[in-house]
Design a protein around this motif. Structure first.
Motif, PDB file in Angstrom:
ATOM      1  N   VAL A 178     -35.770 105.350 -26.707  1.00  0.00           N
ATOM      2  CA  VAL A 178     -34.617 106.247 -26.655  1.00  0.00           C
ATOM      3  C   VAL A 178     -33.435 105.635 -27.413  1.00  0.00           C
ATOM      4  CG1 VAL A 178     -32.958 107.396 -25.151  1.00  0.00           C
ATOM      5  CG2 VAL A 178     -35.349 107.206 -24.452  1.00  0.00           C
ATOM      6  N   ASP A 179     -32.820 106.424 -28.293  1.00  0.00           N
ATOM      7  CA  ASP A 179     -31.587 106.043 -28.972  1.00  0.00           C
ATOM      8  C   ASP A 179     -30.421 106.446 -28.079  1.00  0.00           C
ATOM      9  OD1 ASP A 179     -29.388 105.676 -30.576  1.00  0.00           O
ATOM     10  OD2 ASP A 179     -29.985 107.132 -32.109  1.00  0.00           O
ATOM     11  N   LEU A 180     -29.700 105.470 -27.525  1.00  0.00           N
ATOM     12  CA  LEU A 180     -28.620 105.789 -26.594  1.00  0.00           C
ATOM     13  C   LEU A 180     -27.528 106.631 -27.235  1.00  0.00           C
ATOM     14  CD1 LEU A 180     -28.178 102.456 -24.589  1.00  0.00           C
ATOM     15  CD2 LEU A 180     -29.298 104.565 -23.866  1.00  0.00           C
ATOM     16  N   GLY A 181     -27.430 106.587 -28.562  1.00  0.00           N
ATOM     17  CA  GLY A 181     -26.422 107.388 -29.230  1.00  0.00           C
ATOM     18  C   GLY A 181     -26.578 108.872 -28.997  1.00  0.00           C
ATOM     19  N   ILE A 182     -27.806 109.308 -28.664  1.00  0.00           N
ATOM     20  CA  ILE A 182     -28.036 110.734 -28.424  1.00  0.00           C
ATOM     21  C   ILE A 182     -27.252 111.221 -27.212  1.00  0.00           C
ATOM     22  CG2 ILE A 182     -30.065 110.576 -26.894  1.00  0.00           C
ATOM     23  CD1 ILE A 182     -31.310 112.828 -28.532  1.00  0.00           C
ATOM     24  N   LEU A 183     -26.993 110.332 -26.254  1.00  0.00           N
ATOM     25  CA  LEU A 183     -26.212 110.714 -25.076  1.00  0.00           C
ATOM     26  C   LEU A 183     -24.781 111.055 -25.467  1.00  0.00           C
ATOM     27  CD1 LEU A 183     -27.451 108.009 -22.533  1.00  0.00           C
ATOM     28  CD2 LEU A 183     -28.374 110.295 -22.950  1.00  0.00           C
ATOM     29  N   ALA A 184     -24.261 110.359 -26.471  1.00  0.00           N
ATOM     30  CA  ALA A 184     -22.907 110.643 -26.943  1.00  0.00           C
ATOM     31  C   ALA A 184     -22.851 111.980 -27.671  1.00  0.00           C
ATOM     32  CB  ALA A 184     -22.432 109.513 -27.856  1.00  0.00           C
ATOM     33  N   THR A 185     -23.795 112.192 -28.566  1.00  0.00           N
ATOM     34  CA  THR A 185     -23.753 113.406 -29.387  1.00  0.00           C
ATOM     35  C   THR A 185     -24.015 114.664 -28.568  1.00  0.00           C
ATOM     36  OG1 THR A 185     -26.100 113.201 -29.984  1.00  0.00           O
ATOM     37  CG2 THR A 185     -24.494 112.136 -31.424  1.00  0.00           C
ATOM     38  N   LYS A 186     -24.697 114.536 -27.442  1.00  0.00           N
ATOM     39  CA  LYS A 186     -25.013 115.711 -26.624  1.00  0.00           C
ATOM     40  C   LYS A 186     -23.987 115.948 -25.514  1.00  0.00           C
ATOM     41  CE  LYS A 186     -29.991 115.812 -27.510  1.00  0.00           C
ATOM     42  NZ  LYS A 186     -30.036 117.185 -28.069  1.00  0.00           N
ATOM     43  N   GLY A 187     -22.900 115.158 -25.491  1.00  0.00           N
ATOM     44  CA  GLY A 187     -21.833 115.468 -24.534  1.00  0.00           C
ATOM     45  C   GLY A 187     -21.511 114.374 -23.548  1.00  0.00           C
ATOM     46  N   SER A 188     -21.571 113.101 -23.989  1.00  0.00           N
ATOM     47  CA  SER A 188     -21.252 111.975 -23.103  1.00  0.00           C
ATOM     48  C   SER A 188     -22.065 112.053 -21.813  1.00  0.00           C
ATOM     49  CB  SER A 188     -19.749 111.923 -22.794  1.00  0.00           C
ATOM     50  OG  SER A 188     -19.000 111.747 -23.976  1.00  0.00           O
ATOM     51  N   LEU A 189     -23.381 112.190 -21.992  1.00  0.00           N
ATOM     52  CA  LEU A 189     -24.280 112.388 -20.860  1.00  0.00           C
ATOM     53  C   LEU A 189     -24.605 111.071 -20.159  1.00  0.00           C
ATOM     54  CD1 LEU A 189     -26.810 114.882 -22.493  1.00  0.00           C
ATOM     55  CD2 LEU A 189     -24.727 115.404 -21.200  1.00  0.00           C
ATOM     56  N   PHE A 190     -25.110 111.199 -18.944  1.00  0.00           N
ATOM     57  CA  PHE A 190     -25.574 110.069 -18.150  1.00  0.00           C
ATOM     58  C   PHE A 190     -27.073 110.224 -17.883  1.00  0.00           C
ATOM     59  CE2 PHE A 190     -21.126 110.619 -17.235  1.00  0.00           C
ATOM     60  CZ  PHE A 190     -20.617 109.334 -17.126  1.00  0.00           C
ATOM     61  N   VAL A 191     -27.781 109.102 -17.831  1.00  0.00           N
ATOM     62  CA  VAL A 191     -29.203 109.096 -17.477  1.00  0.00           C
ATOM     63  C   VAL A 191     -29.427 107.981 -16.466  1.00  0.00           C
ATOM     64  CG1 VAL A 191     -31.573 108.753 -18.272  1.00  0.00           C
ATOM     65  CG2 VAL A 191     -29.951 109.963 -19.724  1.00  0.00           C
ATOM     66  N   THR A 192     -30.224 108.250 -15.438  1.00  0.00           N
ATOM     67  CA  THR A 192     -30.591 107.210 -14.477  1.00  0.00           C
ATOM     68  C   THR A 192     -32.081 107.272 -14.217  1.00  0.00           C
ATOM     69  OG1 THR A 192     -30.111 106.249 -12.297  1.00  0.00           O
ATOM     70  CG2 THR A 192     -30.153 108.647 -12.422  1.00  0.00           C
ATOM     71  N   ARG A 193     -32.654 106.117 -13.905  1.00  0.00           N
ATOM     72  CA  ARG A 193     -34.092 106.032 -13.575  1.00  0.00           C
ATOM     73  C   ARG A 193     -34.209 105.347 -12.218  1.00  0.00           C
ATOM     74  NH1 ARG A 193     -38.622 106.409 -12.191  1.00  0.00           N
ATOM     75  NH2 ARG A 193     -40.518 106.393 -13.456  1.00  0.00           N
ATOM     76  N   PRO A 194     -34.004 106.101 -11.126  1.00  0.00           N
ATOM     77  CA  PRO A 194     -33.983 105.513  -9.791  1.00  0.00           C
ATOM     78  C   PRO A 194     -35.385 105.332  -9.210  1.00  0.00           C
ATOM     79  CG  PRO A 194     -33.571 107.846  -9.623  1.00  0.00           C
ATOM     80  CD  PRO A 194     -33.740 107.551 -11.092  1.00  0.00           C
ATOM     81  N   THR A 195     -35.483 104.502  -8.178  1.00  0.00           N
ATOM     82  CA  THR A 195     -36.741 104.331  -7.452  1.00  0.00           C
ATOM     83  C   THR A 195     -36.480 104.365  -5.949  1.00  0.00           C
ATOM     84  OG1 THR A 195     -36.684 101.915  -7.226  1.00  0.00           O
ATOM     85  CG2 THR A 195     -37.594 102.811  -9.279  1.00  0.00           C
ATOM     86  N   LEU A 196     -37.446 104.866  -5.222  1.00  0.00           N
ATOM     87  CA  LEU A 196     -37.342 104.902  -3.766  1.00  0.00           C
ATOM     88  C   LEU A 196     -37.261 103.494  -3.198  1.00  0.00           C
ATOM     89  CD1 LEU A 196     -37.371 106.485  -1.106  1.00  0.00           C
ATOM     90  CD2 LEU A 196     -39.874 106.511  -1.236  1.00  0.00           C
TER      91      LEU A 196
END
Length: 324
Positions: A247-265
């Motif tokens: 994943v290119d983290l820059g895509i989060l900026a271009t799509k609207g300053s998005l956040f992504v998380t990968r949580p675990t139980l």
């Protein structure tokens, strides 16, 4: 006598072998549990295929089960033989008739929740609990997207989100699953073969979404990002189609300053106080009738390979349990 499904090498469902194994004795801090029902989850497939590494081979996989305590080891004070219990996280070893496990991961079951229901809901239900109440606290009036809405976690997520006052958009793989999703509260259902982002944009009249819950992984990652409003959150909590990589983290900026998380139980239940509070929250919403646990498939534990084949082929809906 004790039997278990063991994995001698990673690979396809045929690698799951039903074998006689010794009856273990609980060590200090452990309990010996006789399983009444074992949960079937996609994480089991990850261990079977080698995507997630087992500590050693041969191994008994499985993360979730319910049953009765038969003995306790030294130092265990809050459990006794005869107590009905359930658990949702490892270590792996649930695909067995009897097993020992740390007592601090066991939760006592209320009298009005059966062992089959508990085995079907603990991992999936606790996952829904942290997704909706802790990873991001869902607010009444919000619109969300739930991928695999007719699956085990998906049905629980949908019902619980509706109880909290949300509007739910769900994705499913077939018209039959669409009917199941609608019957459990989905306000809008999108087939996975459709242009998901375009449909979300249409449904929300261009506003898009504050949060997307994605258990699919690789195949839906890009579409999930495109469903989000600026500052929106993608909660990627599964890899049913394979892991998200490169994943290119820059895509989060271009799509609207998005956040992504990968949580675990495992992280959310690492402290016993959190495990007990989350379990009580789950028990309460199930006992209230706001969330119904749908056990749509049962298999003999000895037939775990068939269960894995059905799960991988996406033939299952709701929850499935294996019966020792």
């Amino acid at each position: 006598m004790n039997h278990a499904i063991r994995l001698h090498e990673t690979g396809g469902p045929e690698k799951l072998v039903w074998e006689e194994v010794p009856v273990p004795s609980p060590r200090p801090g452990e309990a010996l549990v006789r399983h009444a029902a074992v949960g079937l989850n996609f994480i089991d497939i990850y261990f079977r295929t080698g995507l997630y590494k087992v500590p050693s081979l041969p191994a008994v996989i499985g993360m979730e089960a319910a049953g009765t305590v038969e003995a306790v080891g030294e130092g265990v004070e809050d459990l006794k033989p005869g107590d009905r219990v359930a658990y949702a996280m490892g270590p792996i070893g649930a695909y067995s008739q009897l097993r020992t496990i740390r007592a601090d991961v066991l939760v006592k079951l209320p009298d009005d929740i059966t062992s089959r229901t508990a085995a079907a809901m603990m991992l999936q239900g606790l996952t829904a609990q942290y997704l909706l109440r802790r990873t991001r606290k869902l607010q009444a009036g919000e619109t969300i997207l739930v991928h695999a809405a007719a699956g085990g976690v998906g049905l629980i997520l949908t019902q619980w989100a509706k109880a909290l006052g949300a509007t739910v958009i769900g994705t499913v793989g077939s018209e039959a699953k669409a009917e199941i999703a609608r019957a459990h509260g989905c306000d809008h259902v999108i087939l996975s073969t459709d242009d998901i982002a375009a449909r979300v944009n249409e449904i929300t009249r261009g506003a898009r979404l504050p949060v997307v819950y994605d258990s699919i992984g690789r195949d839906t990652f890009s579409a999930s990002l495109d469903c989000l409003a600026p500052f929106g959150l993608l909660v990627s909590y599964g890899n049913a189609s394979g892991p998200v990589t490169g994943v290119d983290l820059g895509i989060l900026a271009t799509k609207g300053s998005l956040f992504v998380t990968r949580p675990t139980l495992a992280t959310y239940t690492a402290k016993r106080a959190d495990l007990l509070a989350m379990s009580e929250d789950l028990f309460e919403v199930v006992r209230s009738g706001k969330v119904k646990i749908e056990i749509n498939q049962t298999y003999a534990l000895a037939d775990a390979a068939d269960a894995h084949r059905d799960l991988e082929a996406r033939k299952t809906t709701g929850s499935s349990v294996l019966l020792p």
